[in-house]
Design an enzyme around this catalytic site. Sequence first.
Site, PDB file in Angstrom:
ATOM      1  N   SER A 172       0.827  -1.199   0.000  1.00  9.61           N
ATOM      2  CA  SER A 172       0.000   0.000   0.000  1.00  9.61           C
ATOM      3  C   SER A 172       0.872   1.263   0.000  1.00  9.61           C
ATOM      4  O   SER A 172       1.696   1.444  -0.897  1.00  9.61           O
ATOM      5  CB  SER A 172      -0.974  -0.061   1.185  1.00  9.61           C
ATOM      6  N   ASP A 195      -9.981  -5.055  -4.252  1.00 13.87           N
ATOM      7  CA  ASP A 195      -9.454  -4.010  -3.364  1.00 13.87           C
ATOM      8  C   ASP A 195     -10.375  -2.780  -3.377  1.00 13.87           C
ATOM      9  O   ASP A 195     -10.517  -2.124  -4.406  1.00 13.87           O
ATOM     10  CB  ASP A 195      -8.049  -3.610  -3.825  1.00 13.87           C
ATOM     11  N   HIS A 214      -8.028  -5.374   0.169  1.00 15.38           N
ATOM     12  CA  HIS A 214      -6.790  -4.598   0.386  1.00 15.38           C
ATOM     13  C   HIS A 214      -5.930  -5.339   1.407  1.00 15.38           C
ATOM     14  O   HIS A 214      -5.782  -4.926   2.556  1.00 15.38           O
ATOM     15  CB  HIS A 214      -7.126  -3.181   0.857  1.00 15.38           C
TER      16      HIS A 214
END
Length: 232
Positions: A122, A177, A211
Site C-alpha cells: 500500500s 481491493d 486490500h
Amino acid sequence: MCGNNMSVPLLADAVTVSGAERETAAVIFLHGLGDTGHSWADALSSIRLPYVKYICPHAPRIPVTLNMKMVMPSWFDLMGLTPDAPEDEAGIKKAAENIKAIIEHEMKNGIPANRIILGGFSQGGALSLYTALTCQHQLAGIVALSCWLPLHKAFPQAANNGVNKDIAILQCHGEMDPMIPVRFGALTAEKLKSVVTPTKVQFKTFPGVMHSSCPQEMLAVKEFIEKLLPRI
C-alpha cells in the site's frame, strides 16, 4: 553489528529478521498506513531465505489529511487515493531519502546494492517504487503490493538517469481491493513500463482478495526474491 544505526533514524527501532547463516542479501520492506514493521516482519519470516536479512522499519507518526488529520504511522501525508489527488511532494521526497539512508547503511556493512530488494504494501509499496526508481544505486528489484506510483507525472524524467532502467518489478494487487482499486494498479503497471524495460514489470492480480495479502501472493513474492537473490 558493525555500523552505527543511530545515524540512520529509521534503523534505530526497525524490526530486523536476521539470516540463519551469513547474510549476503537484504530485503527492505515498508508497511502500509497505520501499521508497523512487525506485521510484515512476521509475514516475511514465513517465506524467509536463510542468507537474506529482512528489515521492516516503522513509519513516523504524523497527522494524515485523508483520515481527518488523525496522527498515525504514515510515510508521508495522504490527501486522497485517486490518481489525480493532490500529493505531499516534499513528504514523499523526504521519506525516500530516509529509505535511501537504510540502503546506504546496508551497503556500508557489506551488502551490495544489487543484492538489495526494496518492497512494500500500500503506502509502503508506493514509497518503495518511488525510492527505487529515483535511487542512484542499481538495486536487485522492487516488490510493490496493492499500491501506486507516487508523483507519477514526474516520471520517466524523475528516474535518476535510468540507473534502475532494467530493475525487475513484481507488482501484485487484489482484484476486490476497495481502497486502491485494481485498475489503479493496472494504470501503475502501464506507467512503470514507460520508466523501466517493459518486460521487467510483472503485474499479478488475485481474485477475491481485498486490500490485503494472500498466501498465493506471498508465494509469488518468495519466488521473486529467490530468483533475484540466489545463494552466493
